[in-house]
Design a protein around this motif. Structure first.
Motif, PDB file in Angstrom:
ATOM      1  N   VAL A  21      62.566  98.944 -40.160  1.00 19.23           N
ATOM      2  CA  VAL A  21      61.208  99.714 -40.298  1.00 19.23           C
ATOM      3  C   VAL A  21      61.117  99.980 -38.533  1.00 19.23           C
ATOM      4  O   VAL A  21      60.900  99.106 -37.796  1.00 19.23           O
ATOM      5  N   ALA A  24      57.180  99.438 -36.623  1.00 22.45           N
ATOM      6  CA  ALA A  24      56.318  98.362 -37.527  1.00 22.45           C
ATOM      7  C   ALA A  24      54.932  97.959 -36.633  1.00 22.45           C
ATOM      8  O   ALA A  24      55.046  98.092 -35.578  1.00 22.45           O
ATOM      9  N   LEU A  36      56.611  97.379 -44.163  1.00 21.63           N
ATOM     10  CA  LEU A  36      57.282  96.166 -44.005  1.00 21.63           C
ATOM     11  C   LEU A  36      56.786  95.113 -44.872  1.00 21.63           C
ATOM     12  O   LEU A  36      57.750  94.485 -45.438  1.00 21.63           O
ATOM     13  N   ALA A  50      62.683  95.056 -37.906  1.00 28.47           N
ATOM     14  CA  ALA A  50      61.720  95.935 -37.629  1.00 28.47           C
ATOM     15  C   ALA A  50      61.775  96.001 -36.018  1.00 28.47           C
ATOM     16  O   ALA A  50      62.221  95.274 -35.089  1.00 28.47           O
ATOM     17  N   CYS A  63      60.738  91.268 -33.952  1.00 31.01           N
ATOM     18  CA  CYS A  63      60.578  92.469 -34.067  1.00 31.01           C
ATOM     19  C   CYS A  63      61.857  93.029 -32.692  1.00 31.01           C
ATOM     20  O   CYS A  63      61.758  92.319 -31.766  1.00 31.01           O
TER      21      CYS A  63
END
Lengths: 490, 214
Positions: A21, A24, A36, A50, A63
């Motif tokens: 993603v 995010a 997400l 992400a 992330c």
């Protein structure tokens, strides 16, 4: 939009081994959070990554700050939520780590008819070619793929798994079709909101779904197409493999052309579109509910070999109205053959209607309905069976169970019998249609008023549709018969 | 720029693709029209015909139910007198009069998004009220064309009608096929109108035709 019938490769989109993603967000109101969240909570089993400019941890995922940091070969799909101006860099980074498909949720790609957006849109077309990437969207809600337990969309629902696949030029209507799937129990294989369809068009998805083993019927919502002939060729090929149901938006916007010929002035877009669909063997529905109803029958049942429908009903009025609805349809209330009458005489109560609708007139005993369903469906001249009146007994039981006399002697025993009977009727529908190949459809508004009624609930558990009105069931039979005709069934 | 062929030329072109047409003749003078009419019998029809004349009815360039040679003579002279310089070269078309209660319209067009399409619809004076027309993309196979007749809303038009037999479907479809084949074969045809196709004793006959070239 591909220019020929060459099948585009959409496996990375619908069967990715890993998903990123991009963009995010920690804000539950943003796409980048919702998607997400949905990917994780709906049970996707592949690798999940992400990215967020600031790094940090989100919903248990560490992330990355850039898609370029995703380990090479670990993901096939990137879901893009970053602003339009940043999308090209994300796609290049994605390609550099082996990602082969992108779904772009971001808007700002010319849908507002602005110059900068149009330039971003044109850039996507170039990038798709340059990076060899399947690019879905932009400006779309996302996609669902139940075989991969993948809910890569920022909206609901995540429908039950099944055979219907959905392609929509409107995200809302993709959700709409999936809501019908959730309500009916006839589940979904793949669903995608095509967004602006800048690179991948509706016909590309339909072409891929036609060969997708998880898909047994295709529903498409269409507003316009970039290449009308290509669309025709694609759906015509698809209908040789799968039933296709289309809803066309913008029918009233006919825009008849000023033409020198009479033919030209009659050649409105919708008339030609309608003729094209018929020629291609596509079933056209007026709205998403009707489309899903038709697709549900087509996904679950065999096509009909002829127009002959028998009704089995426990109550008179419904049979009358259904016969009326059928009079305006391509299917018909058949005359019962003598040998079927004779066999029914042996299982039916003495006061049965002795004709079609086959009305037991309230005289049924424990096995009457299941026995009759099997007999009717097995007869070679019956092409379809409609069951009316399922659930009535459980509806009575529900009232008794709620009343202050519910502990009255025998109430529970009788209520349980009623409920068991409706469950048996639903099971008989499932069994007899599987055993004979004859479609058996049920219609009762109890599917709406009390979805937990054991009749409709049991059908739903088996992934069978339960129509909420006789007219809906007649439309479904019409679709099954049209499919049989298209396949030239004897 | 679209140009049109005269009715006679349009019919000649389409007859080559199997369009059922009447035995009709084109002549230059009133005297020749009388000879032709005497030859084919009465009643007959006279029309003023020319490449630049696309809409004869609007200009009153059709004379129906002519019963005698005197009628033909007078009508021919009237029609020739109605020609205007913009019409260019004109001629008279002499045809037997067909009596029919049912009319269809058949046509084709290639100017839309889907490219060449063929159409059949219910014709006659209420055609534009009901707009009961059905299209298919070209090329279309026989089965696809045949299904067009099933898709007409007014199915009663195809059955027995006021003492006349049911429409010979295969023969009516030969009109659609002729139009379709011409469109496939000739890229220079922009559109075709066969209006009306009359049903006489169950058989379809094209009594007017207009081919427009790109």
């Amino acid at each position: 939009m591909t220019s020929d019938l060459q099948r585009v490769v959409l496996e990375p989109l619908f069967e990715p081994a890993g998903v990123v993603v991009a963009g995010a967000s920690s804000h539950p109101g943003k796409f980048g959070f919702a998607v997400l969240h949905n990917i994780i909570t709906c049970g996707y089993q592949g690798r999940i990554f992400a990215t967020n400019r600031n790094g940090g941890t989100l919903l248990g995922i560490d992330c990355l700050t850039s898609v370029a940091d995703v380990p090479a070969g670990q993901a096939d799909l990137v879901y893009v939520c970053v602003p339009a101006s940043a999308v090209a860099d994300v796609l290049r980074d994605a390609a550099s780590v082996g990602i082969r498909a992108a779904f772009i949720a971001s808007s700002g790609f010319g849908e507002g008819n602005d110059e900068a957006g149009a330039a971003h849109g044109a850039e996507l077309v170039v990038l798709a070619e340059e990076l060899g990437m399947a690019i879905a969207g932009p400006n779309g809600q996302g996609l669902v793929s139940t075989p991969a337990s993948l809910c890569a969309q920022f909206v609901g629902p995540f429908p039950p798994a099944g055979g219907v696949s959905i392609v929509s030029q409107s995200g809302n209507l993709a959700s709409g079709a999936m809501n019908y799937a959730a309500a009916s129990g006839v589940g979904v294989a793949r669903a995608i909101s095509a967004g602006n369809a800048t690179c991948l068009g509706v016909d590309d998805y339909i072409g891929w779904l036609a060969d997708d083993p998880a898909t047994t019927a295709i529903v498409a919502y269409i507003e316009g197409m970039a290449d009308a002939r290509c669309f025709y060729e694609t759906v015509k090929r698809a209908t040789t493999l799968k039933p296709v149901v289309v809803v066309k938006g913008g029918k009233s916007d006919e825009g008849a052309r000023a033409a020198a010929s009479h033919t030209g002035s009659l050649a409105t877009n919708d008339r030609i579109f309608d003729g094209m669909l018929r020629q291609a063997g596509v079933w056209r529905s007026p709205d998403i509910g009707a489309a899903f109803g038709a697709a549900a029958a087509l996904a679950v049942h065999e096509p009909m070999r002829g127009p002959n429908v028998a009704f089995l009903t426990t109550a008179g009025g419904w049979g009358v109205l259904t016969a009326d609805a059928m009079a305006d349809s391509p299917v018909r209330l058949m005359d019962l053959p003598d040998d079927l009458m004779d066999s029914l005489d042996r299982v039916m109560p003495p006061r049965w209607s002795k004709g079609n609708p086959i009305d037991v007139a309230g005289g049924e005993t424990r096995d009457t309905i299941p026995d009759a369903l099997h007999l009717i469906a097995a007869h070679p001249s019956v092409d379809g069976v409609l069951m009316l009146g399922m659930g009535i007994q459980s509806n009575t039981a529900a009232l008794m169970r709620r009343g202050q006399f519910s502990d009255f002697e025998d109430i529970d025993r009788i209520c349980s019998f009623h409920e068991r009977q409706d469950r048996r009727y639903a099971e008989a529908i499932v069994e007899a249609s599987a055993a004979t190949g004859t479609p058996i459809l049920a219609a009762t508004e109890l599917a709406l008023s009390n979805p937990e009624n054991p009749g409709p609930a049991t059908l739903r558990e088996h992934g069978h549709p339960c129509y909420t009105s006789p007219a809906e069931a007649v439309a479904a039979f019409s679709a099954l018969y049209a499919r049989g005709k298209h396949l030239r069934l004897p | 720029m679209t140009t049109t062929l005269s009715e006679a030329e349009s019919k000649r072109l389409l007859a080559g693709y199997g369009l059922p047409v009447l035995d009709e003749r084109t002549v230059a003078t009133a005297a020749a029209a009388v000879v032709a009419a005497n030859d084919m019998g009465y009643p007959c029809v006279l029309k003023l015909c020319g490449d630049a004349i696309a809409h004869k009815t609007e200009r009153n360039l059709v004379r129906l139910s002519l019963g005698t040679s005197a009628d033909v003579e007078r009508s021919a002279q009237e029609l020739l007198g109605q020609a205007i310089s913009a019409d260019g070269p004109v001629e008279l078309l002499v045809a037997p009069m067909v009596r029919a209660t049912r009319e269809f319209i058949v046509g084709a067009d290639r100017s839309g998004d889907f490219g060449p399409v063929v159409m059949i619809g219910v014709g006659g004076i209420f055609a534009e009220v009901f707009e009961d027309v059905v299209f298919r993309l070209l090329p279309a196979d026989e089965r696809e064309l045949d299904a067009m007749l099933d898709d007409l809303d007014t199915q009663a038009m195809l059955g027995e009608f006021r003492g006349e037999p049911a429409v010979d479907r295969a023969q009516l479809l030969s009109v659609v096929q002729a139009v379709g084949n011409a469109m496939i074969d000739r890229n220079d045809i922009e559109s075709i109108d066969i209006n009306p196709v009359l049903i006489a004793d169950g058989n379809a006959i094209a009594v007017d035709a207009l081919v427009a070239l790109v």
